[in-house]
Design an enzyme around this catalytic site. Structure first.
Site, PDB file in Angstrom:
ATOM      1  N   ARG A  72      30.205  56.144  36.646  1.00 29.66           N
ATOM      2  CA  ARG A  72      28.751  56.060  36.537  1.00 29.66           C
ATOM      3  C   ARG A  72      28.212  55.082  37.578  1.00 29.66           C
ATOM      4  O   ARG A  72      28.909  54.162  37.994  1.00 29.66           O
ATOM      5  CB  ARG A  72      28.347  55.579  35.133  1.00 29.66           C
ATOM      6  CG  ARG A  72      28.523  56.627  34.029  1.00 29.66           C
ATOM      7  CD  ARG A  72      28.062  56.115  32.680  1.00 29.66           C
ATOM      8  NE  ARG A  72      28.917  55.052  32.184  1.00 29.66           N
ATOM      9  CZ  ARG A  72      28.656  53.764  32.238  1.00 29.66           C
ATOM     10  NH1 ARG A  72      27.486  53.333  32.735  1.00 29.66           N
ATOM     11  NH2 ARG A  72      29.500  52.878  31.783  1.00 29.66           N
ATOM     12  N   GLY A 202      29.852  61.008  33.344  1.00 30.56           N
ATOM     13  CA  GLY A 202      28.609  60.541  32.737  1.00 30.56           C
ATOM     14  C   GLY A 202      27.382  60.744  33.615  1.00 30.56           C
ATOM     15  O   GLY A 202      26.258  60.722  33.119  1.00 30.56           O
ATOM     16  N   HIS A 229      26.033  53.729  21.011  1.00 29.96           N
ATOM     17  CA  HIS A 229      27.287  53.888  21.755  1.00 29.96           C
ATOM     18  C   HIS A 229      28.434  53.473  20.833  1.00 29.96           C
ATOM     19  O   HIS A 229      29.079  52.445  21.051  1.00 29.96           O
ATOM     20  CB  HIS A 229      27.236  53.007  23.007  1.00 29.96           C
ATOM     21  CG  HIS A 229      28.306  53.291  24.018  1.00 29.96           C
ATOM     22  ND1 HIS A 229      28.629  52.393  25.018  1.00 29.96           N
ATOM     23  CD2 HIS A 229      29.110  54.360  24.221  1.00 29.96           C
ATOM     24  CE1 HIS A 229      29.595  52.903  25.767  1.00 29.96           C
ATOM     25  NE2 HIS A 229      29.907  54.087  25.312  1.00 29.96           N
ATOM     26  N   ASN A 257      40.532  54.420  21.466  1.00 28.85           N
ATOM     27  CA  ASN A 257      41.769  53.917  20.858  1.00 28.85           C
ATOM     28  C   ASN A 257      41.573  53.562  19.394  1.00 28.85           C
ATOM     29  O   ASN A 257      42.404  53.905  18.550  1.00 28.85           O
ATOM     30  CB  ASN A 257      42.289  52.711  21.641  1.00 28.85           C
ATOM     31  CG  ASN A 257      43.091  53.148  22.851  1.00 28.85           C
ATOM     32  OD1 ASN A 257      44.290  53.378  22.751  1.00 28.85           O
ATOM     33  ND2 ASN A 257      42.431  53.314  23.977  1.00 28.85           N
TER      34      ASN A 257
HETATM   35  P1  GTP Z   1      34.669  54.747  27.259  1.00 26.35           P
HETATM   36  O1  GTP Z   1      35.179  56.136  27.116  1.00 26.35           O
HETATM   37  O2  GTP Z   1      34.480  54.336  28.674  1.00 26.35           O
HETATM   38  O3  GTP Z   1      33.420  54.513  26.467  1.00 26.35           O
HETATM   39  O4  GTP Z   1      35.850  53.740  26.761  1.00 26.35           O
HETATM   40  P2  GTP Z   1      36.417  53.357  25.313  1.00 26.35           P
HETATM   41  O5  GTP Z   1      35.571  52.291  24.718  1.00 26.35           O
HETATM   42  O6  GTP Z   1      36.636  54.585  24.512  1.00 26.35           O
HETATM   43  O7  GTP Z   1      37.811  52.677  25.680  1.00 26.35           O
HETATM   44  P3  GTP Z   1      39.322  53.189  25.463  1.00 26.35           P
HETATM   45  O8  GTP Z   1      39.684  53.324  24.024  1.00 26.35           O
HETATM   46  O9  GTP Z   1      39.537  54.379  26.311  1.00 26.35           O
HETATM   47  O10 GTP Z   1      40.147  51.949  26.039  1.00 26.35           O
HETATM   48  C1  GTP Z   1      39.978  51.487  27.346  1.00 26.35           C
HETATM   49  C2  GTP Z   1      41.082  50.564  27.753  1.00 26.35           C
HETATM   50  O11 GTP Z   1      41.218  49.486  26.818  1.00 26.35           O
HETATM   51  C3  GTP Z   1      42.439  51.251  27.820  1.00 26.35           C
HETATM   52  O12 GTP Z   1      43.086  50.824  28.991  1.00 26.35           O
HETATM   53  C4  GTP Z   1      43.168  50.745  26.602  1.00 26.35           C
HETATM   54  O13 GTP Z   1      44.542  50.696  26.808  1.00 26.35           O
HETATM   55  C5  GTP Z   1      42.572  49.354  26.387  1.00 26.35           C
HETATM   56  N1  GTP Z   1      42.570  48.987  24.944  1.00 26.35           N
HETATM   57  C6  GTP Z   1      42.070  49.731  23.919  1.00 26.35           C
HETATM   58  N2  GTP Z   1      42.247  49.114  22.728  1.00 26.35           N
HETATM   59  C7  GTP Z   1      42.868  47.941  22.999  1.00 26.35           C
HETATM   60  C8  GTP Z   1      43.324  46.844  22.175  1.00 26.35           C
HETATM   61  O14 GTP Z   1      43.180  46.833  20.962  1.00 26.35           O
HETATM   62  N3  GTP Z   1      43.903  45.794  22.838  1.00 26.35           N
HETATM   63  C9  GTP Z   1      44.060  45.781  24.187  1.00 26.35           C
HETATM   64  N4  GTP Z   1      44.642  44.710  24.742  1.00 26.35           N
HETATM   65  N5  GTP Z   1      43.664  46.794  24.993  1.00 26.35           N
HETATM   66  C10 GTP Z   1      43.080  47.857  24.404  1.00 26.35           C
HETATM   67  C1  SPV Z   2      31.430  55.420  29.378  1.00 23.87           C
HETATM   68  O1  SPV Z   2      31.402  54.982  30.542  1.00 23.87           O
HETATM   69  O2  SPV Z   2      31.019  54.753  28.395  1.00 23.87           O
HETATM   70  C2  SPV Z   2      31.999  56.755  29.120  1.00 23.87           C
HETATM   71  C3  SPV Z   2      32.305  57.605  30.261  1.00 23.87           C
HETATM   72  O3  SPV Z   2      32.145  57.144  27.967  1.00 23.87           O
HETATM   73  S1  SPV Z   2      30.897  58.382  30.934  1.00 23.87           S
HETATM   74  O4  SPV Z   2      30.745  59.681  30.313  1.00 23.87           O
HETATM   75  O5  SPV Z   2      31.158  58.537  32.383  1.00 23.87           O
HETATM   76  O6  SPV Z   2      29.736  57.578  30.686  1.00 23.87           O
HETATM   77 MN    MN Z   3      31.529  55.498  26.439  1.00 19.31          MN
END
Ligand code: GTP
Ligand code: SPV
Ligand code: MN
Length: 593
Positions: A72, A202, A229, A257
């Site tokens: 983004r 996004g 969000h 996660n």
């Molecule tokens: P968007 O799709 O961008 O909104 O991201 P998200 O909030 O869904 O994040 P996501 O779960 O994909 O995690 C992003 C990063 O954070 C990854 O590299 C994970 O490995 C790391 N991560 C997620 N949960 C944890 C946690 O509990 N501890 C740590 N240390 N890292 C984490």
């Molecule tokens: C974020 O950046 O929070 C995402 C990925 O979930 S995007 O759809 O590119 O915004």
């Molecule tokens: Mn997101």
């Protein structure tokens, strides 16, 4: 191809846009499997998609975006409200007339020699009282195929829309993917989105951040609901009861996660289960029983690939095994599959990195996958998908959890004293920036409610909206509000909390608090667990009671510093800042003196 609707507002808007961008032909997306197959084949014939190993990854494809177009672009994302004040100090603003003129100039004739795809889609289960309809025009098959996964697409959506004018207009033009002419513009007062010169996530899947957060947050303010969000997960206890939590973390801070977590062995043995309702966006409104209910308006996951593996998130990994589009990951040429950093310890020796150059998987400056590489996976693939996923009335929310990525200061978990204090806790969120947006990574910035890049109107009005929603709730029925931080680091830079599945130990405390089953220490910033009440059985060697205590501590000097930062941040909003928040800040300052 003939139109799939007789809705006059739809047809006349499309006519106008056809006149502007001049496509060679128009294709309506009806959502049929036949049409999807045809588009996949066509995209493969031009190299837009690469068909992956159909035995190992059936119906899966790889796509590479332009090298300058991988995330983004927040400084090129505009809120175009008539008054600048209505966009507020945290958004980039442009006068709507000026923005339309600029965008039409860029978009003019840009579909020449191309096809216009008309995508009717529903955010939320088709026909749900929470759902909203959008129509996206695009000249990208990649966008069509992603929207087919991420939303509910096709003729049924137009049937539900009927003659209504209440739908969100979206125009996407790839143009030349010129980063200097890239703009992602929201016109909240016109229910309109225009995105030019990008082909990435996004920026171009207009149902996602542009509609489901920026436009929808504004609609929610006017209609008495909320677009957030937030992930949604259900925790099933050994008695079979399921409690739902919504959690807001900034991009790439752990929503996907957490939403799909696998309970630690100890919890599995007791009979705990976790169900995923959503991993990124929640639409929330009050139900007939006075509680808040949430739906996930999406139909798939646009998840961060790097770091996703059999241990960290097996449910996400399983979700990517069929019908998935991978974007900007490495291509393993030996078996025609995909790879990314953190998938396993065996990078492919005969591969192409995310830009499409030969790559031998050896450690070097080059990464195999871009740090913001993603998978677009159908929700239906997720082994822990909630049975309530399609419930048109959503799920009742017991707790709202805010959280960010902060090496210091923010404790593992704390609870707000009440709703208004909870709104304050959300408003003061800060987090280290990530690769999800173009720009520096690892810089702490204020990101209220994880909505900094996604709030479609003045953030101070948005906080007031939160406060107003609270006034309509019976405090007994209102979700309790918490803050978590999985990312505390010690002086050597190591994470002090194991995170991932073990985060259930914290959610367990949160649910117990909601049910009044566990006590807490009343501190300067809110309620903090007694360390003994966080179950660390089975974490020997990873977390001691001592280190747990240290990440539950309120470090007053750091909070004094932070209070100054909050004050500066609030000052940007001038008189608009709600008095409730000013008072909460005063209380915090007094408490940590
Ligand atoms: P968007 O799709 O961008 O909104 O991201 P998200 O909030 O869904 O994040 P996501 O779960 O994909 O995690 C992003 C990063 O954070 C990854 O590299 C994970 O490995 C790391 N991560 C997620 N949960 C944890 C946690 O509990 N501890 C740590 N240390 N890292 C984490
Ligand atoms: C974020 O950046 O929070 C995402 C990925 O979930 S995007 O759809 O590119 O915004
Ligand atoms: Mn997101």
């Amino acid at each position: 191809m003939s139109a799939l609707t007789t809705n006059k507002s739809v047809l006349s808007w499309i006519d106008e846009k056809v006149e502007l961008v001049k496509p060679d032909k128009i294709v309506w997306i009806d959502g049929s499997q036949e049409q999807i197959e045809e588009l996949r084949a066509q995209a493969c014939s031009t190299g837009e998609l690469v068909k992956l190993n159909q035995e190992l990854l059936p119906d899966c494809y790889l796509h590479r975006t332009a090298v300058n177009d991988v995330a983004r672009v927040e400084d090129r994302t505009l809120i175009c409200s008539k008054k600048e004040e209505d966009a507020g100090p945290t958004n980039h603003w442009m006068d709507p007339e000026k923005a339309y003129a600029m965008l039409y100039d860029i978009a003019k004739d840009s579909y020449k020699g191309r096809t216009m795809y008309v995508i009717p889609y529903s955010m939320g289960p088709v026909g749900s009282p929470f759902a909203k309809v959008g129509i996206e025009l695009t000249d990208s098959i990649y966008v069509v195929l992603n929207m087919v996964i991420m939303t509910r697409v096709g003729s049924a959506v137009l049937d539900v829309l009927g003659d209504s004018e209440d739908w969100v207009r979206g125009l996407h033009c790839r143009c030349d993917i010129d980063a200097e002419k890239r703009w992602i513009c929201q016109f909240p007062e016109d229910n309109t989105i225009i995105s030019v010169n990008s082909g990435y996530g996004g920026n171009v899947l207009l149902g996602k951040k542009c509609f489901a957060l920026r436009i929808a947050s504004y609609q929610g303010k006017n209609e008495g609901w909320q677009a957030e969000h937030m992930l949604i997960l259900g925790i099933q206890n050994p008695k079979g009861e399921v409690k739902y939590i919504c959690a807001a973390f900034p991009s790439a801070c752990g929503k996907t996660n957490l939403a799909m977590l696998i309970p630690p062995a100890l919890y599995q043995e007791k009979g705990y289960k976790v169900w995923c309702v959503g991993d990124d966006i929640s639409w929330i409104r009050k139900g007939p029983d006075g509680r808040l209910y949430a739906i996930n308006p999406e139909n798939g996951f646009f998840g961060v690939a790097p770091g996703t593996n059999e241990k960290s998130n097996p449910n996400a990994l399983a979700s990517t095994k069929k019908g998935t589009i991978f974007t900007n990951v490495a291509h393993n040429l030996d078996n025609n599959t995909v790879w990314w950093e953190g998938l396993d310890k065996n990078p492919p020796a005969n591969a192409m990195e995310w830009k499409g150059n030969p790559w031998n998987g050896q450690e070097s400056e080059e990464k195999g996958a871009h740090p913001n590489s993603r998978f677009t996976a159908p929700a239906i693939n997720c082994p822990c998908l909630s049975s309530e996923f399609e419930n048109p009335n959503g799920v009742p929310i017991s707790a709202i959890v805010f959280g960010g990525r902060r090496a210091k200061l923010a404790p593992l978990v704390y609870q707000s004293r009440d709703w208004n204090h909870g709104v304050f806790v959300g408003s003061i969120m800060a987090s280290e920036t990530t690769a999800a947006a173009a720009g520096a990574v690892g810089v702490v910035r204020r990101d209220p409610m994880a909505m900094l890049p996604f709030c479609g109107y003045n953030m101070a009005d948005y906080w007031q909206h939160w406060i107003d929603i609270g006034k309509t709730l019976d405090p007994e029925k209102a979700p309790k509000i918490f803050n978590v931080n999985w990312f505390r680091k010690d002086d050597e830079g190591n994470f002090m909390w194991p995170g991932f599945g073990d985060n259930l130990r914290v959610l367990d405390w949160i649910i117990d608090r909601c049910e009044g089953k566990v006590g807490a220490q009343e501190t300067e910033i809110g309620y903090i667990p007694f360390a003994e009440d966080i179950n660390i059985e089975g974490l020997e060697g990873e977390v001691s009671l001592e280190s747990l205590k240290s990440i539950l501590e309120v470090e007053k000097e750091l909070w004094q510093e932070d209070a100054k930062g909050i004050e500066e941040f609030y000052a940007k909003f001038g008189d608009k800042i709600p008095q409730v928040l000013v008072d909460e800040l005063e209380t915090l300052k007094k408490n940590v003196q």
